[in-house]
Design a protein around this motif. Structure first.
Motif, PDB file in Angstrom:
ATOM      1  N   THR A 171       0.839  -1.193   0.000  1.00 51.93           N
ATOM      2  CA  THR A 171       0.000   0.000   0.000  1.00 51.93           C
ATOM      3  C   THR A 171       0.874   1.242   0.000  1.00 51.93           C
ATOM      4  O   THR A 171       1.718   1.403   0.886  1.00 51.93           O
ATOM      5  CB  THR A 171      -0.925   0.035   1.220  1.00 51.93           C
ATOM      6  N   ILE A 172       0.676   2.100  -0.983  1.00 52.49           N
ATOM      7  CA  ILE A 172       1.387   3.367  -1.037  1.00 52.49           C
ATOM      8  C   ILE A 172       0.486   4.445  -0.435  1.00 52.49           C
ATOM      9  O   ILE A 172      -0.740   4.427  -0.616  1.00 52.49           O
ATOM     10  CB  ILE A 172       1.793   3.730  -2.481  1.00 52.49           C
ATOM     11  N   SER A 173       1.098   5.361   0.288  1.00 55.64           N
ATOM     12  CA  SER A 173       0.339   6.453   0.883  1.00 55.64           C
ATOM     13  C   SER A 173       1.229   7.672   0.983  1.00 55.64           C
ATOM     14  O   SER A 173       2.436   7.599   0.743  1.00 55.64           O
ATOM     15  CB  SER A 173      -0.203   6.059   2.265  1.00 55.64           C
ATOM     16  N   ARG A 174       0.611   8.786   1.328  1.00 60.87           N
ATOM     17  CA  ARG A 174       1.373  10.019   1.491  1.00 60.87           C
ATOM     18  C   ARG A 174       0.763  10.846   2.601  1.00 60.87           C
ATOM     19  O   ARG A 174      -0.446  10.763   2.867  1.00 60.87           O
ATOM     20  CB  ARG A 174       1.413  10.806   0.185  1.00 60.87           C
ATOM     21  N   ASP A 175       1.608  11.624   3.251  1.00 58.89           N
ATOM     22  CA  ASP A 175       1.175  12.565   4.288  1.00 58.89           C
ATOM     23  C   ASP A 175       1.755  13.910   3.899  1.00 58.89           C
ATOM     24  O   ASP A 175       2.933  14.184   4.154  1.00 58.89           O
ATOM     25  CB  ASP A 175       1.667  12.100   5.658  1.00 58.89           C
ATOM     26  N   ASN A 176       0.945  14.741   3.258  1.00 57.68           N
ATOM     27  CA  ASN A 176       1.450  16.024   2.758  1.00 57.68           C
ATOM     28  C   ASN A 176       1.894  16.947   3.894  1.00 57.68           C
ATOM     29  O   ASN A 176       2.805  17.755   3.719  1.00 57.68           O
ATOM     30  CB  ASN A 176       0.383  16.701   1.905  1.00 57.68           C
ATOM     31  N   ALA A 177       1.273  16.828   5.049  1.00 56.17           N
ATOM     32  CA  ALA A 177       1.657  17.664   6.185  1.00 56.17           C
ATOM     33  C   ALA A 177       3.064  17.349   6.663  1.00 56.17           C
ATOM     34  O   ALA A 177       3.757  18.206   7.220  1.00 56.17           O
ATOM     35  CB  ALA A 177       0.660  17.494   7.326  1.00 56.17           C
ATOM     36  N   LYS A 178       3.484  16.096   6.432  1.00 54.05           N
ATOM     37  CA  LYS A 178       4.825  15.664   6.858  1.00 54.05           C
ATOM     38  C   LYS A 178       5.797  15.577   5.689  1.00 54.05           C
ATOM     39  O   LYS A 178       6.928  15.113   5.861  1.00 54.05           O
ATOM     40  CB  LYS A 178       4.736  14.315   7.564  1.00 54.05           C
ATOM     41  N   ASN A 179       5.348  15.995   4.503  1.00 53.17           N
ATOM     42  CA  ASN A 179       6.203  15.898   3.305  1.00 53.17           C
ATOM     43  C   ASN A 179       6.788  14.498   3.161  1.00 53.17           C
ATOM     44  O   ASN A 179       7.982  14.319   2.890  1.00 53.17           O
ATOM     45  CB  ASN A 179       7.344  16.921   3.365  1.00 53.17           C
ATOM     46  N   SER A 180       5.933  13.508   3.336  1.00 53.93           N
ATOM     47  CA  SER A 180       6.415  12.134   3.339  1.00 53.93           C
ATOM     48  C   SER A 180       5.512  11.215   2.528  1.00 53.93           C
ATOM     49  O   SER A 180       4.300  11.451   2.413  1.00 53.93           O
ATOM     50  CB  SER A 180       6.507  11.603   4.767  1.00 53.93           C
ATOM     51  N   ALA A 181       6.136  10.195   1.989  1.00 51.25           N
ATOM     52  CA  ALA A 181       5.419   9.124   1.314  1.00 51.25           C
ATOM     53  C   ALA A 181       5.834   7.803   1.959  1.00 51.25           C
ATOM     54  O   ALA A 181       6.928   7.706   2.536  1.00 51.25           O
ATOM     55  CB  ALA A 181       5.734   9.110  -0.173  1.00 51.25           C
ATOM     56  N   TYR A 182       4.955   6.817   1.843  1.00 49.00           N
ATOM     57  CA  TYR A 182       5.209   5.544   2.514  1.00 49.00           C
ATOM     58  C   TYR A 182       4.866   4.380   1.595  1.00 49.00           C
ATOM     59  O   TYR A 182       4.050   4.497   0.681  1.00 49.00           O
ATOM     60  CB  TYR A 182       4.342   5.442   3.782  1.00 49.00           C
ATOM     61  N   LEU A 183       5.496   3.247   1.875  1.00 53.10           N
ATOM     62  CA  LEU A 183       5.140   2.010   1.202  1.00 53.10           C
ATOM     63  C   LEU A 183       5.026   0.939   2.281  1.00 53.10           C
ATOM     64  O   LEU A 183       6.028   0.516   2.850  1.00 53.10           O
ATOM     65  CB  LEU A 183       6.187   1.613   0.169  1.00 53.10           C
ATOM     66  N   GLN A 184       3.797   0.552   2.577  1.00 51.50           N
ATOM     67  CA  GLN A 184       3.546  -0.518   3.526  1.00 51.50           C
ATOM     68  C   GLN A 184       3.552  -1.835   2.760  1.00 51.50           C
ATOM     69  O   GLN A 184       2.751  -2.014   1.840  1.00 51.50           O
ATOM     70  CB  GLN A 184       2.198  -0.321   4.222  1.00 51.50           C
ATOM     71  N   MET A 185       4.458  -2.720   3.146  1.00 49.97           N
ATOM     72  CA  MET A 185       4.611  -3.984   2.454  1.00 49.97           C
ATOM     73  C   MET A 185       4.257  -5.124   3.408  1.00 49.97           C
ATOM     74  O   MET A 185       4.784  -5.178   4.527  1.00 49.97           O
ATOM     75  CB  MET A 185       6.047  -4.154   1.958  1.00 49.97           C
ATOM     76  N   SER A 186       3.394  -5.996   2.985  1.00 51.57           N
ATOM     77  CA  SER A 186       3.022  -7.149   3.801  1.00 51.57           C
ATOM     78  C   SER A 186       3.126  -8.412   2.965  1.00 51.57           C
ATOM     79  O   SER A 186       3.251  -8.360   1.737  1.00 51.57           O
ATOM     80  CB  SER A 186       1.607  -6.976   4.348  1.00 51.57           C
ATOM     81  N   SER A 187       3.059  -9.535   3.654  1.00 57.98           N
ATOM     82  CA  SER A 187       3.186 -10.853   2.989  1.00 57.98           C
ATOM     83  C   SER A 187       4.388 -10.868   2.050  1.00 57.98           C
ATOM     84  O   SER A 187       4.291 -11.281   0.889  1.00 57.98           O
ATOM     85  CB  SER A 187       1.903 -11.193   2.229  1.00 57.98           C
TER      86      SER A 187
END
Length: 120
Positions: free
Chosen positions: A68-84
């Motif tokens: 799952t890719i996501s972003r938090d514009n308030a934190k100037n950050s992007a994330y990649l949650q990887m499972s399995s």
């Protein structure tokens, strides 16, 4: 000058989860699409997932339902949650920023990469 710094990589076992983070600086983060790419040993760099500035996402088929890719514009950050996670997910993962609000064309800014190793 825009900069991207990834973190969160490491060694995990198959089936585990891992969350990658990408901290952006130097540009108005919220205006641009972001992406995660990966490069496995001996292979070309490939797209994993990307997210528009509006939060619209798309994934490569091999990770759909697991990442799952996501972003938090308030934190100037992007994330990649990887499972399995699977051994074939082993690669250097790169954060990338596009030159527009949509993920068309090639990214214009790249991070230095973070290594994810999945053992069987």
């Amino acid at each position: 000058q825009a900069q991207l710094v990834e973190s969160g990589g490491g060694l995990v076992q198959a089936g585990d989860s891992l969350r990658l983070s990408c901290a952006a600086s130097g540009r108005i983060f919220s205006n641009y699409a972001m992406g995660w790419y990966r490069q496995a040993p001996g292979k070309e760099r490939e797209l994993v997932a990307h997210i528009s500035s509006y939060g619209i996402t798309d994934y490569v088929d091999s990770v759909k339902g697991r990442f799952t890719i996501s972003r938090d514009n308030a934190k100037n950050s992007a994330y990649l949650q990887m499972s399995s996670l699977k051994p074939e997910d082993t690669a250097v993962y790169y954060c990338a920023a596009y030159g527009s609000s949509w993920y068309n064309g090639s990214p214009t800014v790249w991070g230095q990469g973070t290594l994810v190793t999945v053992s069987s």
